[in-house]
Scaffold this motif. Structure first.
Motif, PDB file in Angstrom:
ATOM      1  N   GLY A 114       1.147  -0.957   0.165  1.00  0.00           N
ATOM      2  CA  GLY A 114      -0.020   0.143  -0.045  1.00  0.00           C
ATOM      3  C   GLY A 114       1.117   1.598   0.345  1.00  0.00           C
ATOM      4  O   GLY A 114       0.889   1.903  -0.925  1.00  0.00           O
ATOM      5  N   GLN A 115       1.753   0.826   0.582  1.00  0.00           N
ATOM      6  CA  GLN A 115       2.928   2.315   0.899  1.00  0.00           C
ATOM      7  C   GLN A 115       3.669   2.523  -0.812  1.00  0.00           C
ATOM      8  O   GLN A 115       3.534   3.784  -0.962  1.00  0.00           O
ATOM      9  N   ILE A 116       3.740   1.775  -0.925  1.00  0.00           N
ATOM     10  CA  ILE A 116       4.384   1.565  -2.086  1.00  0.00           C
ATOM     11  C   ILE A 116       3.610   2.172  -3.483  1.00  0.00           C
ATOM     12  O   ILE A 116       3.949   2.724  -4.438  1.00  0.00           O
ATOM     13  N   LEU A 117       2.415   1.734  -3.368  1.00  0.00           N
ATOM     14  CA  LEU A 117       1.745   2.054  -4.064  1.00  0.00           C
ATOM     15  C   LEU A 117       1.053   3.656  -4.080  1.00  0.00           C
ATOM     16  O   LEU A 117       0.817   4.861  -5.028  1.00  0.00           O
ATOM     17  N   ALA A 118       1.263   4.002  -3.195  1.00  0.00           N
ATOM     18  CA  ALA A 118       0.592   5.681  -2.515  1.00  0.00           C
ATOM     19  C   ALA A 118       1.879   6.283  -3.108  1.00  0.00           C
ATOM     20  O   ALA A 118       1.470   8.021  -3.638  1.00  0.00           O
ATOM     21  N   VAL A 119       2.765   5.768  -2.862  1.00  0.00           N
ATOM     22  CA  VAL A 119       3.784   7.530  -3.077  1.00  0.00           C
ATOM     23  C   VAL A 119       4.835   6.934  -4.463  1.00  0.00           C
ATOM     24  O   VAL A 119       4.262   7.684  -5.022  1.00  0.00           O
ATOM     25  N   GLY A 120       3.996   5.824  -5.066  1.00  0.00           N
ATOM     26  CA  GLY A 120       4.384   5.869  -6.247  1.00  0.00           C
ATOM     27  C   GLY A 120       3.443   6.419  -7.351  1.00  0.00           C
ATOM     28  O   GLY A 120       3.740   7.465  -8.418  1.00  0.00           O
ATOM     29  N   ALA A 121       2.607   6.753  -7.157  1.00  0.00           N
ATOM     30  CA  ALA A 121       1.175   7.444  -7.699  1.00  0.00           C
ATOM     31  C   ALA A 121       1.962   8.744  -7.232  1.00  0.00           C
ATOM     32  O   ALA A 121       1.635   9.338  -8.375  1.00  0.00           O
ATOM     33  N   VAL A 122       2.277   9.379  -6.503  1.00  0.00           N
ATOM     34  CA  VAL A 122       2.817  10.568  -6.011  1.00  0.00           C
ATOM     35  C   VAL A 122       3.869  11.018  -6.679  1.00  0.00           C
ATOM     36  O   VAL A 122       4.014  12.086  -7.844  1.00  0.00           O
ATOM     37  N   VAL A 123       4.603  10.420  -6.468  1.00  0.00           N
ATOM     38  CA  VAL A 123       5.300  10.515  -7.457  1.00  0.00           C
ATOM     39  C   VAL A 123       6.194  10.244  -9.246  1.00  0.00           C
ATOM     40  O   VAL A 123       6.705  11.273  -9.679  1.00  0.00           O
ATOM     41  N   GLY A 124       4.920   9.726  -9.315  1.00  0.00           N
ATOM     42  CA  GLY A 124       4.639   9.660 -10.564  1.00  0.00           C
ATOM     43  C   GLY A 124       4.040  10.390 -11.589  1.00  0.00           C
ATOM     44  O   GLY A 124       4.017  10.708 -12.542  1.00  0.00           O
ATOM     45  N   MET A 125       3.109  11.151 -10.510  1.00  0.00           N
ATOM     46  CA  MET A 125       2.478  12.953 -11.319  1.00  0.00           C
ATOM     47  C   MET A 125       3.186  13.938 -11.285  1.00  0.00           C
ATOM     48  O   MET A 125       2.973  14.729 -11.878  1.00  0.00           O
ATOM     49  N   LEU A 126       4.539  13.739 -10.687  1.00  0.00           N
ATOM     50  CA  LEU A 126       5.555  14.755 -11.028  1.00  0.00           C
ATOM     51  C   LEU A 126       5.886  14.829 -12.893  1.00  0.00           C
ATOM     52  O   LEU A 126       6.408  14.132 -13.287  1.00  0.00           O
ATOM     53  N   PRO A 127       6.260  16.392 -12.934  1.00  0.00           N
ATOM     54  CA  PRO A 127       6.014  16.500 -14.411  1.00  0.00           C
ATOM     55  C   PRO A 127       7.879  16.081 -14.582  1.00  0.00           C
ATOM     56  O   PRO A 127       8.526  16.087 -13.362  1.00  0.00           O
ATOM     57  N   GLU A 128       7.730  15.847 -16.218  1.00  0.00           N
ATOM     58  CA  GLU A 128       9.356  15.679 -16.873  1.00  0.00           C
ATOM     59  C   GLU A 128      10.193  16.302 -16.424  1.00  0.00           C
ATOM     60  O   GLU A 128      11.921  15.687 -16.275  1.00  0.00           O
ATOM     61  N   GLU A 129       9.720  17.739 -16.354  1.00  0.00           N
ATOM     62  CA  GLU A 129      11.179  18.489 -16.024  1.00  0.00           C
ATOM     63  C   GLU A 129      11.369  18.767 -14.207  1.00  0.00           C
ATOM     64  O   GLU A 129      12.712  19.341 -14.241  1.00  0.00           O
ATOM     65  N   ALA A 130      10.907  18.033 -13.731  1.00  0.00           N
ATOM     66  CA  ALA A 130      10.893  18.445 -12.268  1.00  0.00           C
ATOM     67  C   ALA A 130      11.725  17.140 -12.028  1.00  0.00           C
ATOM     68  O   ALA A 130      12.291  16.128 -11.356  1.00  0.00           O
ATOM     69  N   ARG A 131      13.336  18.284 -11.711  1.00  0.00           N
ATOM     70  CA  ARG A 131      14.211  16.941 -11.522  1.00  0.00           C
ATOM     71  C   ARG A 131      14.725  17.567 -10.247  1.00  0.00           C
ATOM     72  O   ARG A 131      15.408  18.174 -10.182  1.00  0.00           O
ATOM     73  N   ILE A 132      15.671  16.038  -9.178  1.00  0.00           N
ATOM     74  CA  ILE A 132      16.274  16.721  -7.617  1.00  0.00           C
ATOM     75  C   ILE A 132      18.295  16.513  -8.405  1.00  0.00           C
ATOM     76  O   ILE A 132      18.548  17.628  -7.911  1.00  0.00           O
ATOM     77  N   VAL A 133      18.123  15.584  -9.137  1.00  0.00           N
ATOM     78  CA  VAL A 133      19.503  15.407  -9.093  1.00  0.00           C
ATOM     79  C   VAL A 133      19.470  14.921 -10.655  1.00  0.00           C
ATOM     80  O   VAL A 133      19.542  14.300 -10.803  1.00  0.00           O
ATOM     81  N   PRO A 134      19.946  16.556 -11.830  1.00  0.00           N
ATOM     82  CA  PRO A 134      19.716  16.315 -12.992  1.00  0.00           C
ATOM     83  C   PRO A 134      20.701  15.073 -13.878  1.00  0.00           C
ATOM     84  O   PRO A 134      20.809  14.709 -14.796  1.00  0.00           O
ATOM     85  N   GLU A 135      21.812  14.987 -12.840  1.00  0.00           N
ATOM     86  CA  GLU A 135      23.043  13.411 -13.240  1.00  0.00           C
ATOM     87  C   GLU A 135      22.955  12.641 -13.539  1.00  0.00           C
ATOM     88  O   GLU A 135      23.106  11.702 -13.810  1.00  0.00           O
ATOM     89  N   LEU A 136      22.093  12.507 -12.639  1.00  0.00           N
ATOM     90  CA  LEU A 136      20.902  11.147 -12.468  1.00  0.00           C
ATOM     91  C   LEU A 136      19.752  10.691 -14.171  1.00  0.00           C
ATOM     92  O   LEU A 136      19.318  11.529 -13.910  1.00  0.00           O
ATOM     93  N   PRO A 137      19.994   9.964 -14.493  1.00  0.00           N
ATOM     94  CA  PRO A 137      18.743   9.127 -14.975  1.00  0.00           C
ATOM     95  C   PRO A 137      17.402   9.022 -14.878  1.00  0.00           C
ATOM     96  O   PRO A 137      17.796   9.025 -13.593  1.00  0.00           O
ATOM     97  N   ALA A 138      16.750  10.020 -15.543  1.00  0.00           N
ATOM     98  CA  ALA A 138      15.222   9.991 -14.766  1.00  0.00           C
ATOM     99  C   ALA A 138      14.408   8.504 -13.863  1.00  0.00           C
ATOM    100  O   ALA A 138      14.014   8.885 -13.136  1.00  0.00           O
ATOM    101  N   LEU A 139      14.808   7.770 -14.798  1.00  0.00           N
ATOM    102  CA  LEU A 139      14.224   6.214 -14.214  1.00  0.00           C
ATOM    103  C   LEU A 139      14.798   6.029 -12.799  1.00  0.00           C
ATOM    104  O   LEU A 139      13.932   5.796 -12.079  1.00  0.00           O
ATOM    105  N   ILE A 140      16.010   5.957 -12.713  1.00  0.00           N
ATOM    106  CA  ILE A 140      17.015   6.222 -11.216  1.00  0.00           C
ATOM    107  C   ILE A 140      16.296   6.699 -10.831  1.00  0.00           C
ATOM    108  O   ILE A 140      16.275   6.113  -9.240  1.00  0.00           O
ATOM    109  N   GLU A 141      16.073   8.294 -10.603  1.00  0.00           N
ATOM    110  CA  GLU A 141      15.840   9.193  -9.920  1.00  0.00           C
ATOM    111  C   GLU A 141      14.831   9.334  -9.283  1.00  0.00           C
ATOM    112  O   GLU A 141      14.440   8.387  -7.845  1.00  0.00           O
ATOM    113  N   ARG A 142      13.455   8.416 -10.422  1.00  0.00           N
ATOM    114  CA  ARG A 142      12.550   8.087 -10.003  1.00  0.00           C
ATOM    115  C   ARG A 142      12.657   7.130  -9.391  1.00  0.00           C
ATOM    116  O   ARG A 142      11.354   6.809  -8.269  1.00  0.00           O
TER     117      ARG A 142
END
Length: 343
Positions: A114-142
């Protein structure tokens, strides 16, 4: 800033909504209290700091105030409803998982799913340009953000083991985010309003949870609170204020994470109830509950001031130095809790 919502409107709306959340939450707890006494008593166990059965589940009122007023605010102020629906839906999912667990403990796997589903939904709605550490590949960062979010939800639950502890952590944290949004526009209006609502709801909860507590949040409250606060911190980090997003929750992160690794090093079953957190060890070192939560509150105010300074002077070496100062302050508090006052 969200389209159609200027700074002057936000300056007025945030404190009003925070005050309404406090009132709605307090009234909700009063209404729920007889039911909680009857159906949701928390009995002392190996993790508990209380010695008598105490009703839990006041988190229903906290979450209800945030979600209900948040949806009204979205309609009135023109906040992004799609974003808030995902956030609040994920929060309600965690509240449902927590409510079941409060009444009849769930196995670890369904809780984690349940926690993974909830957190995954919230992280998944971030726009593509929203990056925390741009040096990381986007999929790994997510993927790392989902992992960090699940840990933050859990550590919020783990740290909610002392009267006023959650209030002492999240009132300064959310108040700081509100100020960052209102005064500096660091985060958008939706984040500012969610932070104001969560801050207000916790203030409404505080009188009922003051030592010795009349009622506890329960998992129904601590899990969604971790999600809502984590989302606010994620928005802060995505705005470029990573140092501030690290500083604000630094005490909770340090206490919970160090405790986890210490228990792992001792070969303990980390999924079982315990009293190994630094704040729990402080009670064994003759520090009163009020003293502990007052120290945590004061520390979080200091961390909030340091976070504000990182925004005022956005120079990376200076920001890194402020994070270091915050880490030293946290380390001093952890040492105090672990060893007690000098004899």
């Amino acid at each position: 800033m969200d389209a159609g919502l200027d700074r002057s409107t936000l300056v007025i709306a945030a404190p009003i909504l925070g005050g309404l959340a406090a009132l709605v939450c307090a009234l909700g707890i009063r209404a729920l209290h007889p039911l909680l006494v009857r159906y949701a008593l928390a009995r002392p166990n190996a993790r508990s700091s209380h010695t008598t059965p105490t009703p839990q589940g006041a988190g229903l009122a906290v979450v209800g105030a945030v979600v209900g007023l948040g949806l009204i605010a979205a309609a009135v102020l023109g906040l992004p409803l799609d974003t808030l629906l995902v956030l609040f839906g994920a929060g309600l999912l965690l509240a449902a998982v927590g409510a079941v667990d409060d009444i009849r403990p769930l196995p670890a796997l369904p809780r984690l799913a349940g926690q993974i589903l909830a957190v995954g939904a919230v992280v998944g709605m971030l726009p593509e340009e929203a990056r925390i550490v741009p040096e990381l590949p986007a999929l790994i960062e997510r993927a790392l953000l989902v992992l960090a979010g699940v840990w933050f939800v859990n550590l919020t639950n783990f740290m909610d083991g002392l009267d006023w502890m959650t209030v002492s952590q999240f009132v300064p944290l959310t108040a700081a985010i509100v100020l960052f949004g209102v005064l500096a526009g660091t985060v958008d209006a939706a984040t500012t309003i969610v932070a104001a609502l969560l801050c207000g709801a916790l203030i409404g909860f505080a009188p009922f949870n003051r030592p010795v507590a009349a009622v506890f949040l329960g998992d129904v409250g601590s899990l969604p609170i971790g999600l809502f606060a984590g989302w606010c911190l994620l928005q802060l980090a995505a705005s470029g204020a990573l140092a501030a997003a690290i500083l604000l929750p630094l005490y909770y992160l340090a206490d919970a994470t160090l405790t986890l690794f210490l228990r792992l090093s001792r070969g303990e079953r980390v999924w079982e109830a315990h009293r190994s957190h630094f704040y729990q060890r402080a009670t064994a070192n003759d520090l009163s509950v009020s003293a502990i939560t007052n120290v945590v509150f004061a520390l979080n105010v200091v961390l909030a001031v340091l976070a504000a300074l990182t925004l005022a002077v956005p120079v990376p070496p200076f920001q890194a130095g402020l994070v270091g100062v915050g880490a030293l302050a946290v380390a001093a508090v952890l040492r105090l809790f672990a060893t007690g006052l000098p004899k």
